[in-house]
Design a protein around this motif. Structure first.
Motif, PDB file in Angstrom:
ATOM      1  N   ASP A   1      -3.770  -1.217  -5.639  1.00 21.19           N
ATOM      2  CA  ASP A   1      -4.932  -1.146  -4.757  1.00 21.19           C
ATOM      3  C   ASP A   1      -5.608  -2.502  -4.636  1.00 21.19           C
ATOM      4  O   ASP A   1      -6.127  -2.857  -3.573  1.00 21.19           O
ATOM      5  CB  ASP A   1      -5.949  -0.122  -5.293  1.00 21.19           C
ATOM      6  CG  ASP A   1      -5.701   1.269  -4.749  1.00 21.19           C
ATOM      7  OD1 ASP A   1      -4.874   1.396  -3.832  1.00 21.19           O
ATOM      8  OD2 ASP A   1      -6.327   2.217  -5.237  1.00 21.19           O
ATOM      9  N   SER A   2      -5.617  -3.236  -5.735  1.00 24.04           N
ATOM     10  CA  SER A   2      -6.194  -4.578  -5.705  1.00 24.04           C
ATOM     11  C   SER A   2      -5.227  -5.593  -5.111  1.00 24.04           C
ATOM     12  O   SER A   2      -5.631  -6.516  -4.400  1.00 24.04           O
ATOM     13  CB  SER A   2      -6.576  -5.022  -7.118  1.00 24.04           C
ATOM     14  OG  SER A   2      -7.574  -4.189  -7.662  1.00 24.04           O
ATOM     15  N   LEU A   3      -3.936  -5.397  -5.363  1.00 24.43           N
ATOM     16  CA  LEU A   3      -2.940  -6.353  -4.891  1.00 24.43           C
ATOM     17  C   LEU A   3      -2.851  -6.376  -3.370  1.00 24.43           C
ATOM     18  O   LEU A   3      -2.831  -7.448  -2.760  1.00 24.43           O
ATOM     19  CB  LEU A   3      -1.576  -6.030  -5.491  1.00 24.43           C
ATOM     20  CG  LEU A   3      -0.411  -6.925  -5.063  1.00 24.43           C
ATOM     21  CD1 LEU A   3      -0.705  -8.378  -5.413  1.00 24.43           C
ATOM     22  CD2 LEU A   3       0.884  -6.459  -5.727  1.00 24.43           C
ATOM     23  N   ASP A   4      -2.817  -5.196  -2.726  1.00 27.67           N
ATOM     24  CA  ASP A   4      -2.677  -5.198  -1.274  1.00 27.67           C
ATOM     25  C   ASP A   4      -3.910  -5.797  -0.602  1.00 27.67           C
ATOM     26  O   ASP A   4      -3.808  -6.502   0.406  1.00 27.67           O
ATOM     27  CB  ASP A   4      -2.369  -3.800  -0.730  1.00 27.67           C
ATOM     28  CG  ASP A   4      -3.436  -2.772  -1.073  1.00 27.67           C
ATOM     29  OD1 ASP A   4      -4.467  -3.136  -1.658  1.00 27.67           O
ATOM     30  OD2 ASP A   4      -3.221  -1.578  -0.770  1.00 27.67           O
ATOM     31  N   GLY A   5      -5.096  -5.542  -1.177  1.00 28.37           N
ATOM     32  CA  GLY A   5      -6.298  -6.147  -0.617  1.00 28.37           C
ATOM     33  C   GLY A   5      -6.302  -7.658  -0.759  1.00 28.37           C
ATOM     34  O   GLY A   5      -6.721  -8.387   0.154  1.00 28.37           O
TER      35      GLY A   5
ATOM     36  N   LEU B   1      -5.631   2.681   6.474  1.00 24.61           N
ATOM     37  CA  LEU B   1      -4.392   3.063   5.794  1.00 24.61           C
ATOM     38  C   LEU B   1      -4.625   3.235   4.301  1.00 24.61           C
ATOM     39  O   LEU B   1      -4.183   4.225   3.694  1.00 24.61           O
ATOM     40  CB  LEU B   1      -3.320   2.001   6.040  1.00 24.61           C
ATOM     41  CG  LEU B   1      -1.961   2.255   5.371  1.00 24.61           C
ATOM     42  CD1 LEU B   1      -1.296   3.489   5.970  1.00 24.61           C
ATOM     43  CD2 LEU B   1      -1.056   1.034   5.509  1.00 24.61           C
ATOM     44  N   ASP B   2      -5.331   2.296   3.709  1.00 19.63           N
ATOM     45  CA  ASP B   2      -5.587   2.340   2.273  1.00 19.63           C
ATOM     46  C   ASP B   2      -6.390   3.580   1.900  1.00 19.63           C
ATOM     47  O   ASP B   2      -6.046   4.290   0.949  1.00 19.63           O
ATOM     48  CB  ASP B   2      -6.331   1.069   1.849  1.00 19.63           C
ATOM     49  CG  ASP B   2      -6.430   0.941   0.338  1.00 19.63           C
ATOM     50  OD1 ASP B   2      -5.382   0.965  -0.326  1.00 19.63           O
ATOM     51  OD2 ASP B   2      -7.553   0.832  -0.180  1.00 19.63           O
TER      52      ASP B   2
ATOM     53  N   THR C   1       0.828  -1.202   0.000  1.00 14.30           N
ATOM     54  CA  THR C   1       0.000   0.000   0.000  1.00 14.30           C
ATOM     55  C   THR C   1       0.867   1.258   0.000  1.00 14.30           C
ATOM     56  O   THR C   1       0.647   2.184  -0.792  1.00 14.30           O
ATOM     57  CB  THR C   1      -0.919   0.022   1.232  1.00 14.30           C
ATOM     58  OG1 THR C   1      -1.749  -1.148   1.231  1.00 14.30           O
ATOM     59  CG2 THR C   1      -1.812   1.254   1.227  1.00 14.30           C
ATOM     60  N   VAL C   2       1.856   1.287   0.884  1.00 17.59           N
ATOM     61  CA  VAL C   2       2.735   2.451   0.993  1.00 17.59           C
ATOM     62  C   VAL C   2       3.567   2.607  -0.273  1.00 17.59           C
ATOM     63  O   VAL C   2       3.732   3.724  -0.791  1.00 17.59           O
ATOM     64  CB  VAL C   2       3.644   2.318   2.233  1.00 17.59           C
ATOM     65  CG1 VAL C   2       4.687   3.434   2.249  1.00 17.59           C
ATOM     66  CG2 VAL C   2       2.809   2.356   3.512  1.00 17.59           C
TER      67      VAL C   2
END
Length: 211
Positions: A65-69, A85-86, A31-32
């Motif tokens: 955005d999809s990968l971290d979720g 955080l997202d 995310t970061v």
């Protein structure tokens, strides 16, 4: 449409997500990383008239955005902190994109194009933040406001596609028109969410008085 695409991307990201988790990369780190990538790209590429490069690279980072979720779900780490955080970093990334576009208009255009373009980009920034705030505030009050014609996905697609097309040679007026339309759509979305919350609040008040 974008929600269905997000589901497809989640499926495609499953193998990569598993690999990253296996080597010790956390969902928060992704995310970061994605946000920093958008910040650096937007604040460098757009102000220096590299619209096509900026649009493409930011689009690639947006997929994170999809990968971290997906990683959080596979690791069993989905929870309030990750969502907070997202959402917070998304607002920062959006601000960088529209600030970068505003600077582009100020530095690389002139006359009415500069004025309308810069104002429209800043309007997209402000109204886009209001769209997100309206939903967050509604949910904080126990209501829902996930309605509207210009959610974050739509705002990113319109702004990045328009910027990319101008970068590949189309008239800068394409970007101006896209941003003006996007600002108007964002305003409509804010009003839609306000109306939705008002309806829920009135219904709750009636139910309370009848109890």
């Amino acid at each position: 449409m974008l929600s269905r695409l997000r589901g497809v991307m989640t499926t495609l990201f499953n193998p990569l997500a598993r690999v990253l988790l296996r080597i010790g990369v956390s969902p928060d780190a992704v995310t970061v990383f994605g946000t920093v990538g958008v910040l650096v790209t937007a604040l460098w590429a757009f102000p220096t008239d590299h619209l096509a490069v900026g649009a493409i690279v930011i689009g690639l980072f947006a997929f994170l955005d999809s990968l971290d979720g997906t990683m959080a779900r596979l690791a069993g780490r989905s929870g309030p902190w990750g969502a907070f955080l997202d959402s917070t970093l998304d607002r920062l990334a959006d601000a960088a994109i529209f600030c970068g576009l505003a600077v582009y208009f100020v530095v690389h255009t002139s006359g009415a194009t500069r004025t309308w373009g810069a104002v429209a980009a800043l309007a997209c920034l402000v109204l886009g933040s209001m769209v997100s705030y309206a939903r967050a505030r509604a949910e904080g009050l126990g209501m829902t406001a996930s309605v509207g014609i210009a959610e974050r996905g739509e705002r990113l697609v319109v702004s990045l596609v328009a910027a990319g097309l101008v970068g590949f040679g189309l008239s800068v007026l394409v970007l101006v028109v896209a941003l003006v339309a996007l600002a108007a759509a964002s305003l409509v979305t804010v009003l839609q969410r306000m109306a939705t919350v008002r309806t829920q609040a009135l219904a709750a008040a009636v139910a309370s008085s009848e109890a």
